[in-house]
Design a protein around this motif. Structure first.
Motif, PDB file in Angstrom:
ATOM      1  N   ASP A 107      -8.941   0.381   8.267  1.00  0.00           N
ATOM      2  CA  ASP A 107      -7.841   1.447   7.850  1.00  0.00           C
ATOM      3  C   ASP A 107      -6.507   1.130   8.336  1.00  0.00           C
ATOM      4  O   ASP A 107      -5.530   1.468   7.988  1.00  0.00           O
ATOM      5  N   ARG A 139      -5.027  -1.177   5.921  1.00  0.00           N
ATOM      6  CA  ARG A 139      -4.691  -0.554   4.564  1.00  0.00           C
ATOM      7  C   ARG A 139      -3.232   0.068   4.699  1.00  0.00           C
ATOM      8  O   ARG A 139      -2.287  -0.060   3.992  1.00  0.00           O
ATOM      9  N   THR A 140      -2.720   0.663   6.066  1.00  0.00           N
ATOM     10  CA  THR A 140      -1.616   1.080   6.274  1.00  0.00           C
ATOM     11  C   THR A 140      -0.477   0.277   6.153  1.00  0.00           C
ATOM     12  O   THR A 140       0.414   0.420   5.697  1.00  0.00           O
ATOM     13  N   THR A 200       0.126  -1.388   2.812  1.00  0.00           N
ATOM     14  CA  THR A 200       0.817  -0.202   1.696  1.00  0.00           C
ATOM     15  C   THR A 200       2.267  -0.282   2.045  1.00  0.00           C
ATOM     16  O   THR A 200       3.038  -0.250   0.997  1.00  0.00           O
ATOM     17  N   GLU A 201       2.482  -0.756   3.586  1.00  0.00           N
ATOM     18  CA  GLU A 201       4.019  -0.516   3.800  1.00  0.00           C
ATOM     19  C   GLU A 201       4.729  -1.846   3.256  1.00  0.00           C
ATOM     20  O   GLU A 201       5.680  -1.861   2.644  1.00  0.00           O
TER      21      GLU A 201
END
Length: 718
Positions: free
Chosen positions: A568, A571-572, A575-576
């Motif tokens: 998780d 993923r963050t 994405t950034e």
């Protein structure tokens, strides 16, 4: 002293009894020499004098002589409690004395064991000690500890010193020839000369490319840093930066410069340990590298020196009394937290060592506090140098423990190497991808590696590739020999420019020397993604950066705990800004967040060790500390023809010998305990002799035992 000489052990091969006084004297002298390494020589010496003094009792002397005459005594005559009872006023001494055969106990168990009155036997023993001029008076200064954690650690080390000294003197009595096989160790200076010759040849033959220039610079940093004082170091270099040789170059120079005793290389995965040990064996000679783990490779049966070398390896594995050890995280850390004599025996030989923790980022998050505290003790109390070695350095300092905040970077400003060698560009599809779509993407590429999170996921993608002759599978559903054969074939195809599509679990993710132009990686914790990217354009030979595609696999394996938390967080970050993976600081921030969101002492081991109120709890700590949470069992598969011959031999003997077990291990697959029970019931697994488990189901030449329903243990952790 009058009457018959006091005996410590029954007669050896020469027919001579093992004299008790001689045994106590030898163990005391050896234990003192060992204890001096960690500041507890007099304490360990006194343990040596006391450990078997209970054997001086008439009851024990009668018992041992009945044993020697072939009688079956009506009852045993325990001796360890007598020594512990004599030392009962010194709690730290009681633990090793009471447990030098049975293992270190919890404090509550020690208190209960000493409730019995041993005064009569103790009085007899004290008289013997008085005649020997030994005063059994332990003092606080003998064990210099400032808090419960330090005291517990020193008790462990003293226990190790006593146990090994006892083993060695007993071995010399019963098997004098073994002593000769423990001798003739090569000095570190010879190791260093051989390594320098090898490195000189590499520098000449590998000059030119940016990657090799980087490797030479990193090696130079390691050689210069070896002059620094012992302590904690970080070796942070990009994947493919040559840390296997650079780290051991640091370690050998550092050991010679500071007169340390040995180099221990601890590795998480069998794929890396076999590869690393092979590299070291090629430089130093196989007989000068102790490869100690459960899957140690068998020797060539046609080799005339096999038996002697195997004996040397087995003896060295008992206590690590060799200059260079290549082992696993499981072997190292489960020994450091163990309570049994056989596992703890080697602990004192970890003192005054250079310990290289390769791929340190894969240590379980839930054990981080306990492991980091132990590393601090090895440095501060045992005179060790510890090297944290990885491309994705964890942020141990975020744990706010007084431990690793003063770590020295061997390579200053390592981020510049990551910036110079941007060998990979990251791609991140926005939608989840079906297994069939992954297979289609792989077919469109001539050379590609696809890494997924579980063995079932790998089998699914391989099935979608159908009968593609250029497709390969790699996971722990295959035995080690099978995996080695696949890796050899894959490397051969890559070097020849032939078509090669490899679908794998995490077995190739850290340290395995593969170089693909394209890597597909199912979304995973950030450090796993960083390691996967290290298999892409590894040598930097492509005209443009390689591609690392990070995708979500529809219906893919959902792993629990810290793996999910790490995924998780990844993923963050992705994405950034996916390009952030080129900066090692990104991984530091990632690990800090991971530690903040996970319980870093989930088993309560660190809490147990720092709880001074309840006293040491050695057995409970040992029971709780497991790098692999659920136990697995090795099941032999019929991958190669020689397996049937070995099985016939085991059936003929009616048991599985050490030699047969060692030779069968490369032909085995690890299965979870709960799966094993099901397979035993349905006949897929049989047990022809006690302890020997055999796979009776099909073994596929591509997927191993992958045609069956089987759980998914942590891939390739020994």
């Amino acid at each position: 002293m009058s009457g018959l000489p006091l005996a410590a052990h029954t007669p050896g091969p020469g027919g001579n009894w093992h004299d008790l006084v001689e045994h106590l004297s030898a163990v005391a002298a050896n234990a003192k020499g060992i204890g001096d390494k960690f500041g507890a020589g007099p304490f360990c010496e006194l343990l040596g004098w006391l450990h078997d003094i209970g054997k001086s009792s008439p009851a024990f002397q009668q018992y041992i002589r009945q044993c020697a005459m072939g009688y079956a005594p009506a009852k045993k005559a325990p001796h360890a409690p007598i020594a512990a009872w004599i030392a009962r006023s010194c709690s730290p001494a009681v633990f090793p004395l009471l447990g030098h055969h049975a293992g270190l106990h919890d404090r509550s168990e020690v208190v209960q064991a000493l409730q019995r009155d041993y005064s009569e036997s103790a009085s007899h023993a004290l008289n013997i000690l008085a005649e020997l001029g030994v005063e059994p008076a332990f003092t606080r200064e003998m064990l210099p500890a400032n808090d419960p954690l330090e005291m517990e650690f020193l008790i462990r080390m003293a226990f190790s010193a006593l146990v090994d000294a006892d083993f060695l003197d007993t071995e010399a009595h019963f098997d004098p020839s073994a002593t000769a096989h423990r001798a003739a160790l090569k000095p570190f200076s010879d190791y260093l000369d051989e390594l320098d010759r090898h490195l000189t040849h590499l520098r000449i033959s590998a000059a030119g490319s940016p990657v090799n220039t980087m490797r030479c610079e990193i090696l130079d940093h390691c050689c210069r840093a070896a002059e620094r004082s012992p302590g904690l170091f970080r070796l942070t270099v990009p994947t493919g930066g040559g840390k296997t040789l650079s780290s051991v170059a640091f370690a050998l120079r550092h050991a010679v410069r500071h007169r340390l005793d040995r180099v221990i290389v601890a590795i998480p995965y069998t794929s890396i340990i076999e590869q690393t040990a092979e590299v070291y064996a090629g430089i130093f000679g196989r007989e000068h590298v102790l490869e100690h783990h459960s899957a140690t490779a068998e020797f060539d049966a046609a080799d005339e020196g096999q038996e002697e070398r195997e004996l040397r390896r087995r003896l060295a594995a008992e206590n690590w009394d060799v200059p260079l050890v290549v082992t696993t995280n499981v072997q190292l850390f489960e020994s450091l937290f163990a309570n049994r004599p056989s596992k703890c025996r080697k602990l004192h030989n970890i003192a005054r060592s250079v310990i290289i923790l390769d791929e340190v980022q894969v240590l379980p998050v839930t054990l981080t506090k306990a492991v980091v505290a132990m590393l601090h003790q090895l440095v501060s109390q045992a005179g060790c140098t510890v090297v944290l070695c990885t491309a994705t350095q964890p942020a141990f300092e975020a744990l706010q423990l007084p431990t690793l905040e003063t770590a020295t970077d061997i390579v200053p400003h390592p981020e510049r190497y990551y910036a110079q060698l941007r060998r990979v560009e990251f791609e991140r599809p926005t939608q989840a991808v079906e297994p069939a779509e992954v297979a289609d993407a792989l077919r469109d590429l001539e050379q590609v590696l696809c890494i997924v999170n579980g063995r079932r996921d790998a089998l699914t993608v391989v099935a979608e590739l159908g009968e593609d002759p250029n497709a390969f599978h790699l996971s722990t559903l295959m035995c080690p020999l099978h995996r080695r054969a696949v890796l050899a074939e894959v490397r051969s195809r890559l070097s020849q420019g032939l078509s090669c599509r490899l679908v794998s679990t995490q077995v190739v993710e850290a340290g395995v020397d593969l170089d693909f132009p394209v890597v597909y990686r199912a979304i995973a914790p950030l450090d796993r993604i960083g390691q996967a990217a290290g298999r892409c354009n590894r040598e930097g030979t492509l005209s443009s950066p390689g591609r690392c595609v990070i995708f979500d696999l529809a219906g893919g394996t959902s792993l629990r705990g810290e793996y999910t938390t790490g995924t998780d967080l990844a993923r963050t970050i992705l994405t950034e800004d996916p390009s952030a993976l080129h900066n090692p600081d990104t991984f530091q921030r990632y690990f800090a967040d991971l530690y903040a969101n996970c319980d870093t002492d989930a088993q309560g081991i660190h809490a147990l060790r720092t709880d001074g109120g309840s006293g040491p709890r050695f057995r409970e700590v040992a029971d709780r500390f497991r790098l692999i949470p659920e136990a697995t069992k090795a099941v032999v598969v019929r991958y190669a023809d020689q397996v049937d011959d070995l099985l016939v031999e085991a059936r003929r003997i009616g048991s599985i010998t050490r030699d047969v077990a060692r030779r069968l291990h490369p032909h085995s697959v690890a299965i979870y305990q709960h799966d094993l029970q099901r397979h035993l019931r349905d006949g897929t697994v049989t047990e022809p002799v006690p302890g020997l488990l055999v796979w009776e189901g099909a073994y596929d030449q591509r997927t191993g035992i992958g045609g069956t329903s089987i759980a998914d243990p942590a891939d390739l952790v020994v």
